[in-house]
Design a protein around this motif. Structure first.
Motif, short mmCIF file in Angstrom:
data_model
loop_
_atom_site.label_atom_id
_atom_site.label_comp_id
_atom_site.label_asym_id
_atom_site.label_seq_id
_atom_site.Cartn_x
_atom_site.Cartn_y
_atom_site.Cartn_z
N GLU A 89 42.11 34.36 48.26
CA GLU A 89 41.96 33.11 47.52
C GLU A 89 43.28 32.67 46.88
OE1 GLU A 89 38.91 33.84 44.63
OE2 GLU A 89 37.40 34.25 46.16
N GLY A 90 44.34 33.45 47.10
CA GLY A 90 45.63 33.13 46.51
C GLY A 90 45.83 33.72 45.14
N ARG A 91 44.92 34.54 44.71
CA ARG A 91 44.99 35.17 43.39
C ARG A 91 45.56 36.58 43.53
NH1 ARG A 91 38.93 34.08 41.68
NH2 ARG A 91 39.52 35.29 39.85
N VAL A 92 46.76 36.65 44.11
CA VAL A 92 47.36 37.92 44.47
C VAL A 92 47.68 38.78 43.25
CG1 VAL A 92 49.28 39.01 45.70
CG2 VAL A 92 48.27 36.91 46.59
N GLU A 93 48.21 38.18 42.21
CA GLU A 93 48.53 38.96 41.01
C GLU A 93 47.27 39.58 40.41
OE1 GLU A 93 51.36 39.95 39.90
OE2 GLU A 93 52.72 38.66 41.01
N GLU A 94 46.16 38.84 40.43
CA GLU A 94 44.90 39.38 39.93
C GLU A 94 44.43 40.53 40.82
OE1 GLU A 94 41.74 36.54 38.66
OE2 GLU A 94 43.27 35.04 39.15
N ALA A 95 44.61 40.38 42.11
CA ALA A 95 44.22 41.44 43.05
C ALA A 95 45.04 42.70 42.80
CB ALA A 95 44.40 40.96 44.49
N ILE A 96 46.34 42.52 42.58
CA ILE A 96 47.21 43.66 42.29
C ILE A 96 46.78 44.34 40.99
CG2 ILE A 96 49.57 44.30 41.65
CD1 ILE A 96 50.51 42.17 43.72
N ALA A 97 46.46 43.55 39.99
CA ALA A 97 46.01 44.11 38.71
C ALA A 97 44.70 44.88 38.89
CB ALA A 97 45.84 43.00 37.68
N LEU A 98 43.77 44.33 39.66
CA LEU A 98 42.50 45.01 39.90
C LEU A 98 42.74 46.33 40.63
CD1 LEU A 98 39.43 45.16 39.88
CD2 LEU A 98 39.42 43.73 41.94
N LEU A 99 43.60 46.32 41.63
CA LEU A 99 43.91 47.55 42.35
C LEU A 99 44.60 48.56 41.42
CD1 LEU A 99 45.02 45.97 45.72
CD2 LEU A 99 43.03 47.47 45.38
N GLY A 100 45.41 48.07 40.50
CA GLY A 100 46.04 48.95 39.52
C GLY A 100 45.00 49.62 38.63
N ASP A 101 44.01 48.85 38.20
CA ASP A 101 42.92 49.43 37.40
C ASP A 101 42.16 50.47 38.21
OD1 ASP A 101 43.61 47.71 35.34
OD2 ASP A 101 41.98 46.28 35.75
N MET A 102 41.93 50.16 39.47
CA MET A 102 41.22 51.11 40.34
C MET A 102 42.04 52.38 40.52
SD MET A 102 39.84 48.41 43.17
CE MET A 102 39.43 49.68 44.32
N ALA A 103 43.34 52.24 40.68
CA ALA A 103 44.21 53.40 40.87
C ALA A 103 44.20 54.30 39.64
CB ALA A 103 45.64 52.95 41.19
N ALA A 104 44.06 53.70 38.47
CA ALA A 104 44.01 54.50 37.24
C ALA A 104 42.73 55.34 37.19
CB ALA A 104 44.10 53.59 36.02
N VAL A 105 41.66 54.80 37.73
CA VAL A 105 40.37 55.50 37.72
C VAL A 105 40.25 56.46 38.91
CG1 VAL A 105 37.87 55.18 37.83
CG2 VAL A 105 39.26 53.62 36.47
N CYS A 106 40.81 56.06 40.04
CA CYS A 106 40.71 56.85 41.28
C CYS A 106 42.11 57.14 41.83
CB CYS A 106 39.91 56.10 42.33
SG CYS A 106 38.26 55.68 41.85
N PRO A 107 42.86 57.97 41.13
CA PRO A 107 44.25 58.21 41.55
C PRO A 107 44.39 58.97 42.86
CG PRO A 107 43.66 59.69 39.77
CD PRO A 107 42.50 58.73 39.94
N ASP A 108 43.28 59.43 43.42
CA ASP A 108 43.34 60.17 44.68
C ASP A 108 42.84 59.36 45.88
OD1 ASP A 108 40.75 60.20 43.74
OD2 ASP A 108 40.32 62.23 44.44
N CYS A 109 42.72 58.05 45.71
CA CYS A 109 42.27 57.18 46.80
C CYS A 109 43.47 56.49 47.43
CB CYS A 109 41.26 56.16 46.29
SG CYS A 109 40.65 55.09 47.61
N ASP A 110 43.88 56.99 48.58
CA ASP A 110 45.07 56.46 49.24
C ASP A 110 44.92 54.99 49.63
OD1 ASP A 110 44.60 56.69 52.60
OD2 ASP A 110 43.29 57.86 51.32
N GLU A 111 43.71 54.57 49.95
CA GLU A 111 43.48 53.19 50.39
C GLU A 111 43.84 52.18 49.31
OE1 GLU A 111 42.45 50.46 53.39
OE2 GLU A 111 42.72 52.62 53.50
#
Length: 99
Positions: A22-44
């Motif tokens: 949708e063009g909301r790339v910065e929001e997507a990156i932030a969401l993935l960052g939040d996910m990485a904090a919770v699931c630091p062992d998910c390579d995807e």
């Protein structure tokens, strides 16, 4: 909570990729960052965030995410992305500087 989040990682990654589409790339990156904090062992998560960072020209951050993904899972799709990123970063053509 973290366990449930990890079990639903595919759904959450899809949500982040939908934001990016949708063009909301910065929001997507932030969401993935939040996910990485919770699931630091998910390579995807790191692979997907790396792809988005690369598209924004944030090459160093993208490469770091690819490295993280490969350290978690050496057979991750990020392995090829990391190889390609390193090829791009190491490319130098003096003819481009002196037309």
């Amino acid at each position: 909570m973290g366990f449930l989040f990890y079990m639903n990682t595919d759904i959450d990654i899809s949500a982040a990729l939908s934001l990016a589409a949708e063009g909301r790339v910065e929001e997507a990156i932030a969401l993935l960052g939040d996910m990485a904090a919770v699931c630091p062992d998910c390579d995807e998560i790191f692979f997907c965030r790396g792809k988005l960072l690369w598209k924004l020209g944030r090459r160093s951050e993208a490469t770091s995410d690819y490295i993280k993904a490969v350290s978690i899972n050496p057979s991750s799709k990020a392995a090829r992305a990391l190889e390609m990123a390193r090829e791009v970063e190491s490319f130098f053509n003096p003819d481009l500087l002196n037309p």
